[in-house]
Design an enzyme around this catalytic site. Structure first.
Site, short mmCIF file in Angstrom:
data_model
loop_
_atom_site.label_atom_id
_atom_site.label_comp_id
_atom_site.label_asym_id
_atom_site.label_seq_id
_atom_site.Cartn_x
_atom_site.Cartn_y
_atom_site.Cartn_z
N ARG A 1 1.74 14.76 5.94
CA ARG A 1 2.49 15.13 7.17
C ARG A 1 3.94 15.25 6.91
NH1 ARG A 1 0.31 11.06 11.84
NH2 ARG A 1 -0.30 10.13 10.01
N LEU B 1 0.86 -1.25 0.00
CA LEU B 1 -0.01 0.00 -0.09
C LEU B 1 0.87 1.10 0.05
CD1 LEU B 1 -2.77 -1.18 2.55
CD2 LEU B 1 -2.62 -1.51 0.20
N ALA B 2 0.89 2.08 -0.95
CA ALA B 2 1.68 3.11 -1.30
C ALA B 2 1.18 4.17 -2.00
CB ALA B 2 3.01 2.52 -2.14
N THR C 1 -7.83 1.95 3.18
CA THR C 1 -6.95 0.67 3.22
C THR C 1 -7.66 -0.40 2.40
OG1 THR C 1 -7.09 0.00 5.27
CG2 THR C 1 -5.36 1.32 4.91
N ARG D 1 60.71 26.47 -19.61
CA ARG D 1 60.51 27.71 -18.62
C ARG D 1 61.45 28.89 -18.89
NH1 ARG D 1 63.23 24.10 -13.76
NH2 ARG D 1 65.23 24.59 -14.30
N ASN E 1 43.52 19.83 -19.19
CA ASN E 1 43.12 19.17 -20.02
C ASN E 1 41.65 20.11 -20.78
OD1 ASN E 1 41.51 19.60 -17.63
ND2 ASN E 1 40.39 17.66 -17.77
N GLY F 1 -1.02 6.82 -0.17
CA GLY F 1 -1.10 7.90 0.41
C GLY F 1 -0.09 9.05 0.16
N TYR G 1 46.29 18.35 -9.83
CA TYR G 1 45.17 18.00 -10.58
C TYR G 1 45.59 16.94 -11.75
CZ TYR G 1 41.33 18.34 -13.56
OH TYR G 1 40.26 17.83 -14.16
#
Length: 456
Positions: free
Chosen positions: A16, A9-10, A79, A440, A386, A12, A366
């Site tokens: 709440r 039973l699902a 129900t 460099r 990347n 509802g 990284y």
């Protein structure tokens, strides 16, 4: 063997819960409540599972998949009315039907199995799953006769002073003779204050016809918790967490502080593994024997090899080999493959990369979209560049390469086997095997220049 069926039973709305999410889809330990119910039911052989849904049916269908047939209850009229939605599928079947609520995620497969077996051994037309509550206020009381058969279920507001002293309560889970169930449902009336059709009325109808109704008392009251609001959801989470952690500890896993360790139900952990406080293991994670996770690590959908360590780190959707040391404060992002005997050190991020046996990326680096060979040493502050703003490209670092600190490898680029990259280099072209690559500006020293600057 008796055929067995289940009706969940699902339907509802779960007002709440005060949520846009359909109630039975709220997760307990990472798994939607209704999925917990289905998985526990599936531990025993079932010929068919039918889930009765209402509001949000399409979202429930996505979660349930092929594990259950769905039927829709257009109006929520109680129900009994909900179970009748399965009539077309089950009415003429011989066997036993269990009716369970989709918001009771803690009832175990063992309890369902015992309930089925008890019901069938008793030869009853209906069996109520009951529990003994220390404080039964608010629950329907189960009233038995001298033969211990159920005579009726009385709600709190209708119970006499004597009946209110009864501590055996109705959990809302039942086993029925299938044909007797649907026959009795056709006689259930909605002549009550709510104008609804109640499933417990079936018990009275069966008793009136002289049929046997029994009750099976579960020894663990906490199993029967129904989740109707966020407070109960939190209680269910706590109870499920303890159950899962206890299972692993009884199977040879050391969990240093179970109250502060979160392990989802599909996680597998090998013997003599150690899980430290603050660790969160989720999804289809597998932790190898004698591995160490934590403190304060998150592992999601990963395979962690034996004798590996993940300290204060996040590992997602990746495969980690044996004797690997990760962290502290590393991040292994999805689709990474880390081979055996590797070190991924502090503040290192790995993304969609394969790292070969014995390699080391020890600090502040990284590594993204990279194929790295064996026995590579990556110096502090290295980045595989990347992304050019539009597309991602691959970096290849072959076996036995040494990458100096603060290097940038601008993909697509290959660093050949045995090559060296000098510290501070920005590599934009392939590096041949066994070469030393220096990319460099040449250093220039101007004597006395600092003194002139200070005078100025």
């Amino acid at each position: 063997m008796t055929k067995r069926y289940a009706v969940i039973l699902a339907a509802g709305k779960g007002t709440r819960m005060k949520s846009k999410l359909y109630k039975v889809l709220h997760p307990v330990m990472g798994r939607p409540m209704v999925q917990h119910v289905i998985k526990q039911l599936q531990q025993g052989p079932l010929n068919e599972i039918v889930t009765v849904v209402g509001f949000g049916a399409e979202k429930v269908a996505e979660v349930v998949g092929d594990d259950s047939q769905l039927v829709i209850q257009e109006e929520q009229l109680g129900t009994g009315h909900a179970v009748r939605q399965a009539e077309a599928m089950l009415k003429d079947e011989e066997g036993t039907t269990i009716v369970v609520c989709g918001d009771t995620p803690l009832i175990s497969g063992e309890t369902y199995k015992n309930l089925f077996e008890y019901h069938e051994a008793q030869g009853a037309k209906a069996t109520v799953l009951t529990a003994e509550a220390t404080n039964p206020t608010g629950y329907g009381r189960v009233i038995r006769n001298d033969a211990h058969e159920v005579t009726r279920i009385v709600e709190q507001k209708d119970a006499s002073a004597e009946e209110q002293l009864v501590k055996e309560i109705n959990t809302g889970t039942y086993c029925f003779d299938n044909k007797a169930l649907f026959k009795a449902l056709s006689e259930v009336s909605n002549d009550n204050a709510q104008g609804e059709y109640y499933l417990p009325d079936v018990i009275e109808i069966l008793r009136r016809e002289g049929e046997k109704v029994s009750a099976f008392l579960t020894p663990d009251f906490s199993e029967t918790l129904g989740v109707n609001d966020r407070v109960a959801l939190s209680e269910a989470e706590t109870l499920m967490k303890r159950r899962i952690n206890e299972y692993h500890m009884r199977n040879g896993v050391t969990i240093i502080d179970p109250e502060h360790t979160y392990i989802e139900p599909d996680v597998e952990i090998g013997q003599d593994a150690v899980i430290h406080p603050g660790s969160i293991l989720t999804g289809q994670t597998k932790i190898g024997a004698e591995a160490i996770v934590g403190p304060h690590s998150e592992v999601h959908n990963c395979e962690i090899g034996s004798h590996s360590t993940v300290k204060q780190s996040v590992v997602e959707d990746s495969k980690i080999g044996k004797r690997v040391a990760i962290g502290p404060y590393a991040h292994i992002r999805p689709e990474s493959a880390i081979a055996d005997d590797i070190k991924i050190g502090n503040f290192v991020e790995i993304k969609k990369s394969a790292i070969g046996h014995g390699s080391k990326v020890s600090h502040l680096s990284y590594i993204g979209d990279t194929e790295m060979g064996t026995d590579v040493n990556v110096g502090c502050g290295t980045i595989t560049v990347n992304y050019d703003g539009k597309h991602k490209f691959l970096t290849k670092i072959e076996d036995d390469v040494f990458i100096g600190c603060n290097s940038n490898l601008v993909a697509p680029v290959t660093v050949g086997e045995g090559a060296y990259v000098a510290a501070g280099s920005t590599i934009t072209e392939d590096v041949p095997n066994e070469a030393l690559s220096i990319a460099r500006a040449r250093q220039t020293n101007k004597d006395g220049y600092a003194s002139r600057l200070k005078k100025d």
